[in-house]
Design a protein around this motif. Sequence first.
Motif, short mmCIF file in Angstrom:
data_model
loop_
_atom_site.label_atom_id
_atom_site.label_comp_id
_atom_site.label_asym_id
_atom_site.label_seq_id
_atom_site.Cartn_x
_atom_site.Cartn_y
_atom_site.Cartn_z
N LEU A 160 0.82 -1.21 0.00
CA LEU A 160 0.00 0.00 0.00
C LEU A 160 0.86 1.26 0.00
N ALA A 161 1.95 1.25 0.75
CA ALA A 161 2.84 2.41 0.78
C ALA A 161 3.45 2.67 -0.59
N PHE A 162 3.83 1.60 -1.27
CA PHE A 162 4.39 1.75 -2.61
C PHE A 162 3.36 2.33 -3.58
N LEU A 163 2.15 1.78 -3.56
CA LEU A 163 1.11 2.28 -4.46
C LEU A 163 0.77 3.73 -4.16
N ARG A 164 0.83 4.11 -2.91
CA ARG A 164 0.53 5.50 -2.52
C ARG A 164 1.65 6.46 -2.91
N ASP A 165 2.89 6.04 -2.69
CA ASP A 165 4.02 6.97 -2.80
C ASP A 165 4.78 6.90 -4.13
N GLU A 166 4.74 5.77 -4.82
CA GLU A 166 5.60 5.61 -5.99
C GLU A 166 4.87 5.36 -7.30
N LYS A 167 3.62 5.02 -7.23
CA LYS A 167 2.87 4.81 -8.47
C LYS A 167 2.71 6.14 -9.20
N PRO A 168 3.07 6.20 -10.49
CA PRO A 168 2.84 7.43 -11.25
C PRO A 168 1.36 7.82 -11.25
N PRO A 169 1.06 9.11 -11.30
CA PRO A 169 -0.32 9.58 -11.11
C PRO A 169 -1.34 9.01 -12.10
N LEU A 170 -0.91 8.68 -13.33
CA LEU A 170 -1.87 8.22 -14.34
C LEU A 170 -1.79 6.72 -14.62
N THR A 171 -1.04 5.99 -13.81
CA THR A 171 -0.91 4.55 -14.00
C THR A 171 -2.01 3.80 -13.25
N HIS A 172 -2.69 2.90 -13.96
CA HIS A 172 -3.70 2.05 -13.33
C HIS A 172 -3.05 0.75 -12.87
N VAL A 173 -3.43 0.28 -11.69
CA VAL A 173 -2.94 -1.00 -11.18
C VAL A 173 -4.14 -1.82 -10.74
N CYS A 174 -4.26 -3.04 -11.26
CA CYS A 174 -5.36 -3.93 -10.92
C CYS A 174 -4.83 -5.13 -10.15
#
Length: 213
Positions: A160-174
């Motif tokens: 969750l920390a990675f998805l919150r802090d490092e995921k680019p703003p327009l990248t979708h992750v399923c």
Amino acid sequence: MTDVNDTDAANTDAELARHAAKMAKKKAARDRMMSGKEGEKGLIIVHTGAGKGKSSSGFGMILRCIAHEMPCAVVQFIKGAWDTGERRMIEGHFPHLCQFHAMGEGFTWETQDKARDIAAARKGWEKAKDLIRNPDIRFVLLDEINIALRYDYLDIDEVLAFLRDEKPPLTHVCLTGRNAKDALIEAADLVTEMTLIKHPFRSGIKGQPGVEF
């Protein structure tokens, strides 16, 4: 004397008019709702539940990305060397648009080796992080990662920390798989639970090509 056909025609005309007015009212309400929605955001999407369709829906979105020529990627956390239809199609026809990484080694009851399962899950997560960090990749499917999270092979707080802090703003992750953690459901933008009503496996029918894989 009123002709029956004239009465029927009048009733039909009135019914059509009522339907048209109802649809016009619905369209106006829909247009008002959509007028305030202009922003875009990379979504965290969760497909969970005991019913069939979690991975299938994820791969459906992968196909949409391919159709829009949006670079995308798949990381499979359970299925490893399995010969699946989706893997054949993507690797055989669309490798320039979709990376496919089968990192798992089978279900936990097949490997019967917890340390090996944890190592495979960690390897898959490291690959997933590399793909998600790449701003050119617009959609990443983490197939069956919820199983690895359920058994604590991966740390939910780290994910969750990675998805919150490092995921680019327009990248979708399923993220797919049954028994999604409550914290993941809370953090997600879109959550769908597949409900099991009937499944042929319970009637002694094995998984079949085109339906299950």
